[in-house]
Design a protein around this motif. Sequence first.
Motif, mmCIF file in Angstrom:
data_model
loop_
_atom_site.group_PDB
_atom_site.id
_atom_site.type_symbol
_atom_site.label_atom_id
_atom_site.label_comp_id
_atom_site.label_asym_id
_atom_site.label_seq_id
_atom_site.Cartn_x
_atom_site.Cartn_y
_atom_site.Cartn_z
ATOM 1 N N HIS A 90 0.932 -1.294 -0.034
ATOM 2 C CA HIS A 90 -0.026 -0.081 -0.015
ATOM 3 C C HIS A 90 0.747 1.262 -0.073
ATOM 4 N N THR A 91 2.138 1.187 0.058
ATOM 5 C CA THR A 91 3.080 2.365 0.018
ATOM 6 C C THR A 91 2.754 3.357 -0.830
ATOM 7 N N ASN A 92 2.682 2.944 -2.262
ATOM 8 C CA ASN A 92 2.530 3.980 -3.031
ATOM 9 C C ASN A 92 1.348 4.641 -3.320
ATOM 10 N N LYS A 93 0.232 3.980 -2.896
ATOM 11 C CA LYS A 93 -1.082 4.596 -2.936
ATOM 12 C C LYS A 93 -1.040 5.903 -1.817
ATOM 13 N N ILE A 94 -0.436 5.235 -0.580
ATOM 14 C CA ILE A 94 -0.577 6.061 0.837
ATOM 15 C C ILE A 94 0.054 7.250 0.532
ATOM 16 N N PHE A 95 1.486 7.076 -0.012
ATOM 17 C CA PHE A 95 2.286 8.176 -0.310
ATOM 18 C C PHE A 95 1.640 9.282 -1.568
#
Length: 177
Positions: free
Chosen positions: A50-55
């Motif tokens: 989920h890192t890309n979406k979160i950032f």
Amino acid sequence: MKDQINEQLALLERELSRLKKVTDYIDETKQTAQSIINELKVVQENYSKHTNKIFDLYESSIEKIKRETDIQIKEGVIHFETTGSKIDQTNREKLVEIKRLLENYKNIVGSTESLIRKIDSVDFPMRLDQIESTIAEIDRKNEASTILHKRSDKIIKIVLLVNIVVAIVNLFYILFK
């Protein structure tokens, strides 16, 4: 003689009661910390998914917050200027209350010093070393360790800021209760 013994026993009972509350609080804190650690393990496992979406959301939110904050700051300055004189008069009325609070503060300082001595007895370096080694092991297993490290630092700073704000709010609550 019996009266003195009874008085001392009553005092000892009160102190034991206070110590039990502190011990219960520490146990509850330990349980909460363990729960947080377990939750953090789960979060770490799902982190890369989920890192890309979160950032992406983080960046857009920061921009939005920045714009909204600028507007709020401008409005706040205007409001501050209009209420400044009211606050000044209220402050004068509060001087007597402040003197009373200062007396309470002296008592809190004594209690705080005692608490600091207790906290100093905890082996935080060892616990921090264990946490640090766990984090290092997780980082080695992560394919995008460089990116995650940078982003984790940002998240840690945000969490630390939130913890600092919570601590300050609690301190103000205690001081101005």
